[in-house]
Design a protein around this motif. Sequence first.
Motif, PDB file in Angstrom:
ATOM      1  N   ALA A   1      -2.172  13.429  -5.858  1.00  0.00           N
ATOM      2  CA  ALA A   1      -1.498  14.156  -6.942  1.00  0.00           C
ATOM      3  C   ALA A   1      -0.195  13.497  -7.375  1.00  0.00           C
ATOM      4  CB  ALA A   1      -1.224  15.596  -6.500  1.00  0.00           C
ATOM      5  N   ALA A   2       0.398  12.676  -6.514  1.00  0.00           N
ATOM      6  CA  ALA A   2       1.724  12.128  -6.808  1.00  0.00           C
ATOM      7  C   ALA A   2       1.678  10.609  -6.749  1.00  0.00           C
ATOM      8  CB  ALA A   2       2.742  12.675  -5.808  1.00  0.00           C
ATOM      9  N   PRO A   3       1.464   9.934  -7.875  1.00  0.00           N
ATOM     10  CA  PRO A   3       1.338   8.468  -7.864  1.00  0.00           C
ATOM     11  C   PRO A   3       2.611   7.756  -7.436  1.00  0.00           C
ATOM     12  CG  PRO A   3       1.414   9.319 -10.107  1.00  0.00           C
ATOM     13  CD  PRO A   3       1.271  10.509  -9.219  1.00  0.00           C
ATOM     14  N   GLY A   4       3.757   8.418  -7.509  1.00  0.00           N
ATOM     15  CA  GLY A   4       5.010   7.789  -7.100  1.00  0.00           C
ATOM     16  C   GLY A   4       5.336   8.016  -5.638  1.00  0.00           C
ATOM     17  N   LEU A   5       4.448   8.650  -4.921  1.00  0.00           N
ATOM     18  CA  LEU A   5       4.687   8.945  -3.510  1.00  0.00           C
ATOM     19  C   LEU A   5       4.146   7.831  -2.627  1.00  0.00           C
ATOM     20  CD1 LEU A   5       5.469  10.945  -1.183  1.00  0.00           C
ATOM     21  CD2 LEU A   5       3.125  11.841  -1.375  1.00  0.00           C
ATOM     22  N   ARG A   6       4.953   7.420  -1.673  1.00  0.00           N
ATOM     23  CA  ARG A   6       4.493   6.542  -0.596  1.00  0.00           C
ATOM     24  C   ARG A   6       4.766   7.239   0.732  1.00  0.00           C
ATOM     25  NH1 ARG A   6       7.227   1.014  -0.787  1.00  0.00           N
ATOM     26  NH2 ARG A   6       8.947   2.180  -1.719  1.00  0.00           N
ATOM     27  N   VAL A   7       3.895   6.970   1.708  1.00  0.00           N
ATOM     28  CA  VAL A   7       3.984   7.669   2.990  1.00  0.00           C
ATOM     29  C   VAL A   7       3.974   6.655   4.129  1.00  0.00           C
ATOM     30  CG1 VAL A   7       2.845   9.294   4.574  1.00  0.00           C
ATOM     31  CG2 VAL A   7       2.854   9.739   2.091  1.00  0.00           C
ATOM     32  N   VAL A   8       4.861   6.877   5.065  1.00  0.00           N
ATOM     33  CA  VAL A   8       4.808   6.177   6.350  1.00  0.00           C
ATOM     34  C   VAL A   8       4.527   7.228   7.415  1.00  0.00           C
ATOM     35  CG1 VAL A   8       6.049   4.821   8.075  1.00  0.00           C
ATOM     36  CG2 VAL A   8       6.395   4.368   5.625  1.00  0.00           C
ATOM     37  N   ALA A   9       3.359   7.128   8.029  1.00  0.00           N
ATOM     38  CA  ALA A   9       2.992   8.050   9.107  1.00  0.00           C
ATOM     39  C   ALA A   9       3.251   7.357  10.442  1.00  0.00           C
ATOM     40  CB  ALA A   9       1.531   8.461   8.985  1.00  0.00           C
ATOM     41  N   VAL A  10       3.812   8.095  11.377  1.00  0.00           N
ATOM     42  CA  VAL A  10       4.182   7.535  12.672  1.00  0.00           C
ATOM     43  C   VAL A  10       3.529   8.381  13.766  1.00  0.00           C
ATOM     44  CG1 VAL A  10       6.069   6.861  14.192  1.00  0.00           C
ATOM     45  CG2 VAL A  10       6.395   6.823  11.707  1.00  0.00           C
ATOM     46  N   GLY A  11       2.610   7.782  14.511  1.00  0.00           N
ATOM     47  CA  GLY A  11       1.927   8.552  15.544  1.00  0.00           C
ATOM     48  C   GLY A  11       1.133   7.654  16.467  1.00  0.00           C
ATOM     49  N   ARG A  12       0.400   8.286  17.353  1.00  0.00           N
ATOM     50  CA  ARG A  12      -0.339   7.530  18.369  1.00  0.00           C
ATOM     51  C   ARG A  12      -1.789   7.291  17.984  1.00  0.00           C
ATOM     52  NH1 ARG A  12       2.429  10.012  23.908  1.00  0.00           N
ATOM     53  NH2 ARG A  12       4.472  10.304  22.960  1.00  0.00           N
ATOM     54  N   ARG A  13      -2.166   7.714  16.779  1.00  0.00           N
ATOM     55  CA  ARG A  13      -3.532   7.475  16.332  1.00  0.00           C
ATOM     56  C   ARG A  13      -3.544   7.379  14.809  1.00  0.00           C
ATOM     57  NH1 ARG A  13      -7.520  11.650  17.981  1.00  0.00           N
ATOM     58  NH2 ARG A  13      -8.733  10.587  16.377  1.00  0.00           N
ATOM     59  N   PRO A  14      -4.577   6.798  14.226  1.00  0.00           N
ATOM     60  CA  PRO A  14      -4.662   6.716  12.762  1.00  0.00           C
ATOM     61  C   PRO A  14      -4.961   8.077  12.143  1.00  0.00           C
ATOM     62  CG  PRO A  14      -6.073   5.075  13.833  1.00  0.00           C
ATOM     63  CD  PRO A  14      -5.652   6.043  14.886  1.00  0.00           C
ATOM     64  N   LEU A  15      -4.708   8.158  10.851  1.00  0.00           N
ATOM     65  CA  LEU A  15      -5.081   9.356  10.092  1.00  0.00           C
ATOM     66  C   LEU A  15      -6.510   9.268   9.576  1.00  0.00           C
ATOM     67  CD1 LEU A  15      -1.776   9.695   8.072  1.00  0.00           C
ATOM     68  CD2 LEU A  15      -2.675  11.430   9.638  1.00  0.00           C
ATOM     69  N   ALA A  16      -7.054   8.073   9.496  1.00  0.00           N
ATOM     70  CA  ALA A  16      -8.413   7.845   8.998  1.00  0.00           C
ATOM     71  C   ALA A  16      -8.557   8.290   7.549  1.00  0.00           C
ATOM     72  CB  ALA A  16      -9.441   8.545   9.878  1.00  0.00           C
TER      73      ALA A  16
ATOM     74  N   THR B   1       0.845  -1.199   0.000  1.00  0.00           N
ATOM     75  CA  THR B   1       0.000   0.000   0.000  1.00  0.00           C
ATOM     76  C   THR B   1       0.871   1.236   0.000  1.00  0.00           C
ATOM     77  OG1 THR B   1      -1.845   1.075   1.142  1.00  0.00           O
ATOM     78  CG2 THR B   1      -0.136   0.122   2.523  1.00  0.00           C
ATOM     79  N   ARG B   2       0.259   2.359  -0.322  1.00  0.00           N
ATOM     80  CA  ARG B   2       1.027   3.606  -0.406  1.00  0.00           C
ATOM     81  C   ARG B   2       1.014   4.396   0.896  1.00  0.00           C
ATOM     82  NH1 ARG B   2      -1.361   7.113  -4.654  1.00  0.00           N
ATOM     83  NH2 ARG B   2       0.548   8.331  -4.346  1.00  0.00           N
ATOM     84  N   LEU B   3       0.171   4.037   1.828  1.00  0.00           N
ATOM     85  CA  LEU B   3       0.115   4.750   3.101  1.00  0.00           C
ATOM     86  C   LEU B   3       0.051   3.751   4.244  1.00  0.00           C
ATOM     87  CD1 LEU B   3      -0.200   7.212   4.954  1.00  0.00           C
ATOM     88  CD2 LEU B   3      -2.660   7.184   4.453  1.00  0.00           C
ATOM     89  N   VAL B   4       1.107   3.711   5.030  1.00  0.00           N
ATOM     90  CA  VAL B   4       1.169   2.866   6.222  1.00  0.00           C
ATOM     91  C   VAL B   4       1.274   3.784   7.434  1.00  0.00           C
ATOM     92  CG1 VAL B   4       2.459   1.103   7.478  1.00  0.00           C
ATOM     93  CG2 VAL B   4       2.283   0.981   4.976  1.00  0.00           C
ATOM     94  N   THR B   5       0.394   3.587   8.385  1.00  0.00           N
ATOM     95  CA  THR B   5       0.438   4.375   9.613  1.00  0.00           C
ATOM     96  C   THR B   5       0.808   3.466  10.769  1.00  0.00           C
ATOM     97  OG1 THR B   5      -1.261   5.896   8.788  1.00  0.00           O
ATOM     98  CG2 THR B   5      -0.838   5.901  11.155  1.00  0.00           C
ATOM     99  N   VAL B   6       1.972   3.745  11.338  1.00  0.00           N
ATOM    100  CA  VAL B   6       2.468   2.972  12.478  1.00  0.00           C
ATOM    101  C   VAL B   6       1.963   3.653  13.746  1.00  0.00           C
ATOM    102  CG1 VAL B   6       4.503   2.081  13.663  1.00  0.00           C
ATOM    103  CG2 VAL B   6       4.497   2.303  11.169  1.00  0.00           C
ATOM    104  N   THR B   7       1.150   2.928  14.514  1.00  0.00           N
ATOM    105  CA  THR B   7       0.562   3.488  15.724  1.00  0.00           C
ATOM    106  C   THR B   7       1.041   2.714  16.945  1.00  0.00           C
ATOM    107  OG1 THR B   7      -1.404   2.089  15.585  1.00  0.00           O
ATOM    108  CG2 THR B   7      -1.505   4.228  14.488  1.00  0.00           C
ATOM    109  N   GLY B   8       0.897   3.337  18.088  1.00  0.00           N
ATOM    110  CA  GLY B   8       1.276   2.694  19.341  1.00  0.00           C
ATOM    111  C   GLY B   8       1.429   3.732  20.422  1.00  0.00           C
ATOM    112  N   SER B   9       1.540   3.263  21.646  1.00  0.00           N
ATOM    113  CA  SER B   9       1.646   4.180  22.772  1.00  0.00           C
ATOM    114  C   SER B   9       2.999   4.870  22.778  1.00  0.00           C
ATOM    115  CB  SER B   9       1.448   3.420  24.087  1.00  0.00           C
ATOM    116  OG  SER B   9       2.475   2.458  24.247  1.00  0.00           O
ATOM    117  N   GLY B  10       3.091   5.927  23.562  1.00  0.00           N
ATOM    118  CA  GLY B  10       4.345   6.639  23.690  1.00  0.00           C
ATOM    119  C   GLY B  10       5.441   5.751  24.227  1.00  0.00           C
ATOM    120  N   GLY B  11       6.619   5.817  23.609  1.00  0.00           N
ATOM    121  CA  GLY B  11       7.748   5.042  24.083  1.00  0.00           C
ATOM    122  C   GLY B  11       7.806   3.616  23.601  1.00  0.00           C
TER     123      GLY B  11
END
Length: 749
Positions: free
Chosen positions: A147-162, A44-54
């Motif tokens: 807008a950018a089909p060649g872009l992939r994103v890894v988001a890192v945070g404590r909640r999803p982007l939805a 997939t082009r967007l993976v969001t890594v979630t989890g508690s602090g630390g």
Amino acid sequence: MRRTSRPHSLTAAPPRPGNLPHELNRFVGRSAELAAFDCALSATRLVTVTGSGGVGKSRLVAHALARTAADAAPADGVWRVELAPVRREELVEHAVVEALGLTDHTPRPPRQVLVDHLAERRLLLVVDGFEHLVDACAALLRDLLRAAPGLRVVAVGRRPLALEGERLFPLAPLTAADAVELFADRAAALLPGFDLDDGCRDDVLEVCRRLDCLPLSVELAAGRLRALSPRRLLERLDDRFRLLTGGGRDALPRHQTLRTTIGWSHELCTPAERLLWARLSVFCGPFDLEAAEYVCSGEDLPADTVLDTLDELLAQSVVAREETPAGVRYRMLDTVRAYGAEWLAGIGDQGRMQSRHRDWYLGMATWCELEWFSPRQSAVAARVEAELPNLRAALEFCLTEPGQTHLGQYLAGTLWFYWSGCGRLSEGRHWLDRSIALDRGDADGDEEAGHGEAGGQGEHGGARLKALWVLGYVAILQGDTVPALAALQECHDAAERGGDATALAYAVHRTGCLALVTDDLPRAERLLRDALVRYREIGELNSNVLMGQVELAMTVAFRGDLAQAAALCEDVRQVCEDHGERWTLAYALYVLAYADWAEGRLARARALLERCLAIDHEFHDLLGTVLAVELLALVTVAEGDAAEAAVLQGAAARIWPSVGLPLFGSAHYNAPHALCEAKAREALGDARFEELTRAGERLGHDEAVSRALRNANPPPPRPRAVGRRRAETQVVLHPLSAEGDPGTGGQRA
């Protein structure tokens, strides 16, 4: 060739493969998570890594992508933007522009600059620490990905982007083994020569476990070895937020202490979310939605808002969701829970929340006792197993708060079916002994005056009487006859003085059971028959009553009347099948198998014992299991397989210490065992018999059951600590308070 867009107005920083930070120390563990992350990123082009602090989200992503960059990085590199320092939503786009090293002198808005720059590039963008800017970040990434089909994103945070197409990658704490390895690695960097083999491995393991195996907590703890040994570190962990400070100078401010790491999540919560977080800290271990709604709701947090508020805490990784065989449950890491508990104490609401928590679990235990005598017996056992940490907390609260001893006695007594039927005799004995001992001095004084709780006439005397007969029962099953007799005699005398017919019937019944296991068969028969008459007179029918009839059957069987024993147990079997009861049924099958063995019907005896053993194994009933294995060994030697009988006797010998006194020290219960051993020794010789017995002793519990069932696949034991399905959550709350009287009775037909 590298492609660019709008060269007339846009200049990029000098070409480079990206800006991922280099790792300065060794990455430890997470091999399975790294492989799963690689798969997710390729799918997939967007993976969001979630989890508690630390929990190590940023470090896992950095390590995974560093490996990718070394092998097959995207043509235009891997770029990371850190959003934690950004405080305003309108600055998110500027932060991404800056991270990509772009400058632009046109009046174009920064979002357009990013769209134009990324439109034809193959690039991987890591967006880290976005949770406080989730709306702005989600809107920007949605536009960029479109807008950018060649872009992939890894988001890192404590909640999803939805966002549509988002693939969530929730990150759990380390395994215990990986946490210990991480601690050792960081400790060795700090103290050259540090070695886990220097007698500190167990202390380090316990430190890691107490810290939830959170990488940040483990690293901060290892940093304390300059001043503290692992043992001293462990002793000071009760004040973990004060102890675990420091961290490297290059660490993010929010990662420099454990308190600020958790506090970062707290700052992002609304007032309602903070309040629920604090109140949820009263739970120990997993909890379900209905419990949260009852315990945590109030005028300032209506019950119908708890679900939505809990959902937000889930989204922010404050609370974790667990899929279990019995449904969805929730839990907080101990570190997150401890932070909430500090806030709960700070607002002065801890006592009220603990009281509501106690009331919920008193009501749940009452409901489970009633449902034990039903087709839902297995579900009840699984539910109590799942709720055990919270039941322990409720018991502890009752037994440490002034004026609540009777509630602790009631709760410990009400769980009789779990202590005796699900392999928890030792723990049940602990709570029952404590609850009785707390007011024994007052009760003894009241006895002399002929009134008060010990006489069964006090305001809460019924709870004490129930705890006494249950204590007697548990002690009998452990083979501890002197305390059993003392508890049952006290219950009998007090119930008789107070006119409590129910408690008196149970005291007579269990005293008869004690006579049975101590080989006083005439007295056992007289008392058990008396108890069954008393049960009929008061209309009592439940698993206890049926067990009394099984015990009477065993008594008459030992006295030689196998026909009457079989008739009694056939009657029990019919009632059990009518009501869906299976726990007592297993013991009735055991007696029927004993009668069949005695009459030479070996095939029928084996079939009954195999069904009996399967039920006992499912419920984790160690006493029922070991009795069935002992009798199966006797059937096996009668069938001509002395070697297998010796193995089964060895397997039983390994189980007995977990139950109590082997075969209760009873000559009658020991007779089949002794006969089996004599026949097997005669057939095999002493040396071979001892060798095979030792082989049986090496079998684990599940292996022993499988072996007893002739290596068939036994039904798996009921999973420990599982939740329950929503359909099973119609709890009838027992209307108890510290002033109420929970009573003594069992379940009535």
